[in-house]
Design a protein around this motif. Structure first.
Motif, PDB file in Angstrom:
ATOM      1  N   HIS A 114       0.795  -1.368   0.000  1.00 46.32           N
ATOM      2  CA  HIS A 114      -0.017  -0.171  -0.014  1.00 46.32           C
ATOM      3  C   HIS A 114       0.874   1.308   0.106  1.00 46.32           C
ATOM      4  O   HIS A 114       0.692   2.011  -0.792  1.00 46.32           O
ATOM      5  CB  HIS A 114      -0.907  -0.040   1.183  1.00 46.32           C
ATOM      6  CG  HIS A 114      -1.912   1.328   1.454  1.00 46.32           C
ATOM      7  ND1 HIS A 114      -1.080   2.120   2.319  1.00 46.32           N
ATOM      8  CD2 HIS A 114      -2.865   1.724   0.693  1.00 46.32           C
ATOM      9  CE1 HIS A 114      -1.911   3.376   2.143  1.00 46.32           C
ATOM     10  NE2 HIS A 114      -2.872   3.362   1.429  1.00 46.32           N
ATOM     11  N   ARG A 118       0.839   3.945  -3.124  1.00 48.40           N
ATOM     12  CA  ARG A 118       0.416   5.110  -3.035  1.00 48.40           C
ATOM     13  C   ARG A 118       1.151   6.279  -3.056  1.00 48.40           C
ATOM     14  O   ARG A 118       0.991   7.322  -3.674  1.00 48.40           O
ATOM     15  CB  ARG A 118      -0.371   5.101  -1.407  1.00 48.40           C
ATOM     16  CG  ARG A 118      -0.960   6.399  -1.209  1.00 48.40           C
ATOM     17  CD  ARG A 118      -1.716   6.476   0.158  1.00 48.40           C
ATOM     18  NE  ARG A 118      -2.031   7.951   0.792  1.00 48.40           N
ATOM     19  CZ  ARG A 118      -3.448   8.239   0.822  1.00 48.40           C
ATOM     20  NH1 ARG A 118      -4.477   7.486   0.910  1.00 48.40           N
ATOM     21  NH2 ARG A 118      -3.384   9.328   1.362  1.00 48.40           N
ATOM     22  N   THR A 308     -17.329   1.374   5.044  1.00 46.57           N
ATOM     23  CA  THR A 308     -15.937   0.491   4.674  1.00 46.57           C
ATOM     24  C   THR A 308     -16.183  -0.642   5.428  1.00 46.57           C
ATOM     25  O   THR A 308     -16.858  -0.834   6.576  1.00 46.57           O
ATOM     26  CB  THR A 308     -15.066   1.337   4.472  1.00 46.57           C
ATOM     27  OG1 THR A 308     -13.873   0.632   3.906  1.00 46.57           O
ATOM     28  CG2 THR A 308     -14.385   1.912   5.888  1.00 46.57           C
ATOM     29  N   ARG A 310     -13.114  -3.218   7.840  1.00 49.06           N
ATOM     30  CA  ARG A 310     -11.580  -3.480   8.028  1.00 49.06           C
ATOM     31  C   ARG A 310     -11.794  -4.901   8.824  1.00 49.06           C
ATOM     32  O   ARG A 310     -12.870  -5.296   9.467  1.00 49.06           O
ATOM     33  CB  ARG A 310     -11.288  -2.476   9.072  1.00 49.06           C
ATOM     34  CG  ARG A 310     -11.146  -1.163   8.547  1.00 49.06           C
ATOM     35  CD  ARG A 310      -9.819  -1.269   7.550  1.00 49.06           C
ATOM     36  NE  ARG A 310      -9.380   0.226   6.953  1.00 49.06           N
ATOM     37  CZ  ARG A 310     -10.069   0.520   6.010  1.00 49.06           C
ATOM     38  NH1 ARG A 310     -10.929   0.011   5.387  1.00 49.06           N
ATOM     39  NH2 ARG A 310      -9.450   1.866   5.639  1.00 49.06           N
ATOM     40  N   SER A 363     -12.974   8.679   4.988  1.00 44.28           N
ATOM     41  CA  SER A 363     -12.256   7.659   5.884  1.00 44.28           C
ATOM     42  C   SER A 363     -11.147   8.207   6.710  1.00 44.28           C
ATOM     43  O   SER A 363     -11.246   9.481   6.952  1.00 44.28           O
ATOM     44  CB  SER A 363     -11.494   6.590   4.919  1.00 44.28           C
ATOM     45  OG  SER A 363     -11.032   5.287   5.675  1.00 44.28           O
ATOM     46  N   HIS A 367      -5.442   4.921   4.707  1.00 45.66           N
ATOM     47  CA  HIS A 367      -6.431   4.946   3.464  1.00 45.66           C
ATOM     48  C   HIS A 367      -7.255   6.157   3.492  1.00 45.66           C
ATOM     49  O   HIS A 367      -8.018   6.329   2.267  1.00 45.66           O
ATOM     50  CB  HIS A 367      -7.352   3.464   3.213  1.00 45.66           C
ATOM     51  CG  HIS A 367      -6.503   2.145   3.305  1.00 45.66           C
ATOM     52  ND1 HIS A 367      -5.996   1.932   1.947  1.00 45.66           N
ATOM     53  CD2 HIS A 367      -6.179   1.384   4.117  1.00 45.66           C
ATOM     54  CE1 HIS A 367      -5.432   0.675   2.187  1.00 45.66           C
ATOM     55  NE2 HIS A 367      -5.495   0.470   3.612  1.00 45.66           N
ATOM     56  N   CYS A 369      -8.768   9.212   2.016  1.00 46.03           N
ATOM     57  CA  CYS A 369      -9.270   9.588   0.702  1.00 46.03           C
ATOM     58  C   CYS A 369      -7.750  10.485  -0.056  1.00 46.03           C
ATOM     59  O   CYS A 369      -7.730  11.389   0.364  1.00 46.03           O
ATOM     60  CB  CYS A 369     -10.427  10.134   0.322  1.00 46.03           C
ATOM     61  SG  CYS A 369     -10.635  10.605  -1.584  1.00 46.03           S
TER      62      CYS A 369
HETATM   63  C1  HEM Z   1      -9.900   6.215  -0.912  1.00 46.22           C
HETATM   64  C2  HEM Z   1     -14.181   8.797  -0.421  1.00 46.22           C
HETATM   65  C3  HEM Z   1     -13.123  11.321  -4.496  1.00 46.22           C
HETATM   66  C4  HEM Z   1      -9.021   8.637  -4.939  1.00 46.22           C
HETATM   67  C5  HEM Z   1     -11.175   6.737  -0.360  1.00 46.22           C
HETATM   68  C6  HEM Z   1     -11.819   6.213   0.855  1.00 46.22           C
HETATM   69  C7  HEM Z   1     -13.079   6.911   0.839  1.00 46.22           C
HETATM   70  C8  HEM Z   1     -13.316   7.618  -0.140  1.00 46.22           C
HETATM   71  C9  HEM Z   1     -14.138   6.611   2.016  1.00 46.22           C
HETATM   72  C10 HEM Z   1     -11.245   5.197   1.869  1.00 46.22           C
HETATM   73  C11 HEM Z   1     -12.067   3.853   1.869  1.00 46.22           C
HETATM   74  C12 HEM Z   1     -11.434   3.207   3.092  1.00 46.22           C
HETATM   75  O1  HEM Z   1     -10.949   3.462   3.881  1.00 46.22           O
HETATM   76  O2  HEM Z   1     -11.717   1.726   3.050  1.00 46.22           O
HETATM   77  C13 HEM Z   1     -14.208   9.411  -1.351  1.00 46.22           C
HETATM   78  C14 HEM Z   1     -15.316  10.442  -1.775  1.00 46.22           C
HETATM   79  C15 HEM Z   1     -14.879  11.092  -2.667  1.00 46.22           C
HETATM   80  C16 HEM Z   1     -13.609  10.907  -3.245  1.00 46.22           C
HETATM   81  C17 HEM Z   1     -16.333  10.627  -0.714  1.00 46.22           C
HETATM   82  C18 HEM Z   1     -15.878  12.536  -3.383  1.00 46.22           C
HETATM   83  C19 HEM Z   1     -16.688  13.096  -3.059  1.00 46.22           C
HETATM   84  C20 HEM Z   1     -11.866  10.933  -4.840  1.00 46.22           C
HETATM   85  C21 HEM Z   1     -10.936  11.449  -5.894  1.00 46.22           C
HETATM   86  C22 HEM Z   1     -10.171  10.657  -5.894  1.00 46.22           C
HETATM   87  C23 HEM Z   1     -10.052   9.731  -5.099  1.00 46.22           C
HETATM   88  C24 HEM Z   1     -11.775  12.599  -6.539  1.00 46.22           C
HETATM   89  C25 HEM Z   1      -8.771  10.827  -7.150  1.00 46.22           C
HETATM   90  C26 HEM Z   1      -8.810  11.051  -8.316  1.00 46.22           C
HETATM   91  C27 HEM Z   1      -8.969   7.881  -3.841  1.00 46.22           C
HETATM   92  C28 HEM Z   1      -7.901   6.824  -3.705  1.00 46.22           C
HETATM   93  C29 HEM Z   1      -7.991   6.303  -2.463  1.00 46.22           C
HETATM   94  C30 HEM Z   1      -9.444   6.857  -1.959  1.00 46.22           C
HETATM   95  C31 HEM Z   1      -6.774   6.757  -4.484  1.00 46.22           C
HETATM   96  C32 HEM Z   1      -7.086   5.091  -1.800  1.00 46.22           C
HETATM   97  C33 HEM Z   1      -6.506   5.618  -0.644  1.00 46.22           C
HETATM   98  C34 HEM Z   1      -5.603   4.625  -0.234  1.00 46.22           C
HETATM   99  O3  HEM Z   1      -6.079   3.573  -0.169  1.00 46.22           O
HETATM  100  O4  HEM Z   1      -4.550   4.941   0.355  1.00 46.22           O
HETATM  101  N1  HEM Z   1     -12.066   7.574  -0.953  1.00 46.22           N
HETATM  102  N2  HEM Z   1     -13.395   9.694  -2.278  1.00 46.22           N
HETATM  103  N3  HEM Z   1     -10.843   9.891  -4.369  1.00 46.22           N
HETATM  104  N4  HEM Z   1      -9.767   7.547  -2.866  1.00 46.22           N
HETATM  105 FE1  HEM Z   1     -11.539   8.862  -2.577  1.00 46.22          FE
END
Ligand code: HEM
Length: 421
Positions: A114, A118, A308, A310, A363, A367, A369
């Motif tokens: 991870h 990342r 989500t 875990r 979150s 992880h 976001c």
């Molecule tokens: C991870 C929500 C927009 C890229 C996450 C997670 C949540 C989340 C809840 C973590 C899930 C977990 O912990 O199991 C959202 C919401 C968004 C949004 C509500 C919009 C309102 C975006 C955008 C991008 C993005 C615009 C990129 C273009 C990512 C990535 C992860 C992630 C790459 C993985 C991070 C990791 O595992 O280290 N998102 N997201 N997200 N999100 Fe977002």
């Protein structure tokens, strides 16, 4: 070949069944009806205790304190591969393995993988990286507003909200303009698969879309290898010699899947909030800068990602209960966001509330976001642009909700600009 087809059919059925069991646990817990308001159900969970076991044996929590502590606990990780998605990872595309877009990305991998993956894409999402995106975001919003303006009545989701984020991600990844429509189609298909695959036809369609998408990515990667040095994400990933094809594809797909429908629903849900509250609209019209507070409160009050999961790496105790190693716990982020222990008057939509930043919509922990800053920027730009252009925007028909418990929002939201053509 009849035997082979029969075997495939059987495997397909097994996959659909397995997915029905694991794909959207909230749908089975709370029922699938998208019209139903889920928040009283999350309240009921909280009233039963900090950690609750459902009749089906699934552990879940709506407690803000427990959600945030488990998200930050290094003894807990994401679900093991294979549990979430119906994609058959042994399937081949032109002799190459089909990469499972959700299962193989860093969203669901644990350290050290991870951390390594990342880190490769993080630079695009720093405050500096985001400043470079601001102009693209504003331009894309204006383009789509220009497009819907002459119509008077349009679908806020399909004709506007759904189109902004995909352009922004395509731009980041360096996808050529001519391929944006196909790119958007693949993105929707992948995200819809998270809602669950209902039958074999849908499973086949998902595989077919994924196959096309990967052929496209393999081409894009080959192209970037021939002409290196671009400032897009795919060019940068290609420059890492030790990154496998599968990791490269999974990372690219993750950015599309994670950044697409989530942002669409952030825009949709924040517009719904404004349409439903004259005081919020008046304030926004008076001060376009208020869009940021409306977006932030939407993230708390009605978050696009509702939960989500875990699992503990070792057997442990959680809130006084013994939890065996590998047991999934559902963390209801949307429930935690209305925990009265943290948020005053939690069901009230109150942009600018001082406690808003405690929400878990993005979150927490490793992880958290990666795209949070970009999502906020897109949400605020969309809301500002929309109400500046159409101050009298009104709902113009029934809202159709997404048939999902994981991603919450409108699938269709007819609106009228209030300006006669
Ligand atoms: C991870 C929500 C927009 C890229 C996450 C997670 C949540 C989340 C809840 C973590 C899930 C977990 O912990 O199991 C959202 C919401 C968004 C949004 C509500 C919009 C309102 C975006 C955008 C991008 C993005 C615009 C990129 C273009 C990512 C990535 C992860 C992630 C790459 C993985 C991070 C990791 O595992 O280290 N998102 N997201 N997200 N999100 Fe977002």
């Amino acid at each position: 070949s009849t035997v082979k087809n029969a075997t495939l059919l059987f495997m397909g059925r097994a996959a659909v069944r397995a997915h029905a069991l694991l794909g959207d646990p909230a749908a089975r817990l709370f029922g699938m009806s998208p019209a139903r308001d889920p928040y009283p159900e999350y309240e009921a969970v909280r009233r039963r205790g900090v950690l609750v076991k459902s009749r089906m044996g699934l552990y879940l929590t709506s407690s803000h304190e427990l959600c945030s502590s488990l998200l930050r606990d290094p003894g807990f990780g994401t679900l093991p591969a294979g549990a979430l998605s119906p994609v058959d990872s042994s399937a081949q595309v032109d002799g190459r393995r089909l990469v499972n877009p959700v299962e193989e990305s860093f969203l669901v991998r644990n350290p050290p993988d991870h951390t390594r993956l990342r880190r490769l894409v993080a630079p695009w999402f720093t405050p500096r990286g985001l400043r470079a995106q601001q102009a693209t975001v504003e331009r894309v919003v204006e383009e789509y507003l220009d497009e819907v303006a002459p119509r008077g009545t349009f679908d806020l989701v399909g004709d506007f909200a759904a189109r902004v984020p995909v352009q922004v991600i395509a731009d980041l990844l360096g996808v050529p303009g001519a391929d944006h429509a196909a790119f958007a189609r693949w993105g929707s298909a992948l995200v819809n698969a998270l809602d669950g695959v209902r039958d074999l036809g849908e499973l086949r369609a998902l595989h077919a879309g994924l196959r096309e998408f990967q052929a496209f990515l393999d081409d894009l990667i080959a192209h970037r290898r021939r002409r290196p040095g671009g400032d897009d994400i795919v060019s940068a990933l290609v420059a890492h010699q030790d990154l496998s094809r599968e990791d490269l594809i999974a990372t690219t797909e993750l950015l599309l899947v994670a950044g697409f429908e989530t942002t669409v629903n952030l825009i949709g849900n924040s517009v719904l909030a404004v349409l439903g509250d004259p005081a919020v609209r008046a304030r926004l019209l008076d001060d376009p800068g208020h869009a940021e507070a409306v977006v932030e409160e939407t993230l708390r009050h009605d978050p696009p990602v509702q939960y989500t999961v875990r699992v503990p790496f070792e057997s442990t105790r959680v809130a006084g209960t013994s939890i065996p190693k590998g047991t999934p716990i559902m963390l209801v982020l949307a429930g935690a966001n209305r925990d009265p222990a943290v948020f005053a008057d939690p069901h009230r939509f109150d942009p600018g509330r001082p406690d808003v930043r405690e929400h878990l919509a993005f979150s927490s922990g490793i992880h958290y976001c990666l795209g949070a800053g970009l999502a906020r920027m897109e949400g605020a730009a969309a809301l500002r642009g929309l109400f500046r252009r159409f101050p009298d925007l009104r709902a113009a028909g029934r809202v159709r909700r997404r048939p999902s418990r994981l991603i919450r929002g409108a699938a269709r939201l007819p609106v009228t600009t209030g300006v006669t053509k």
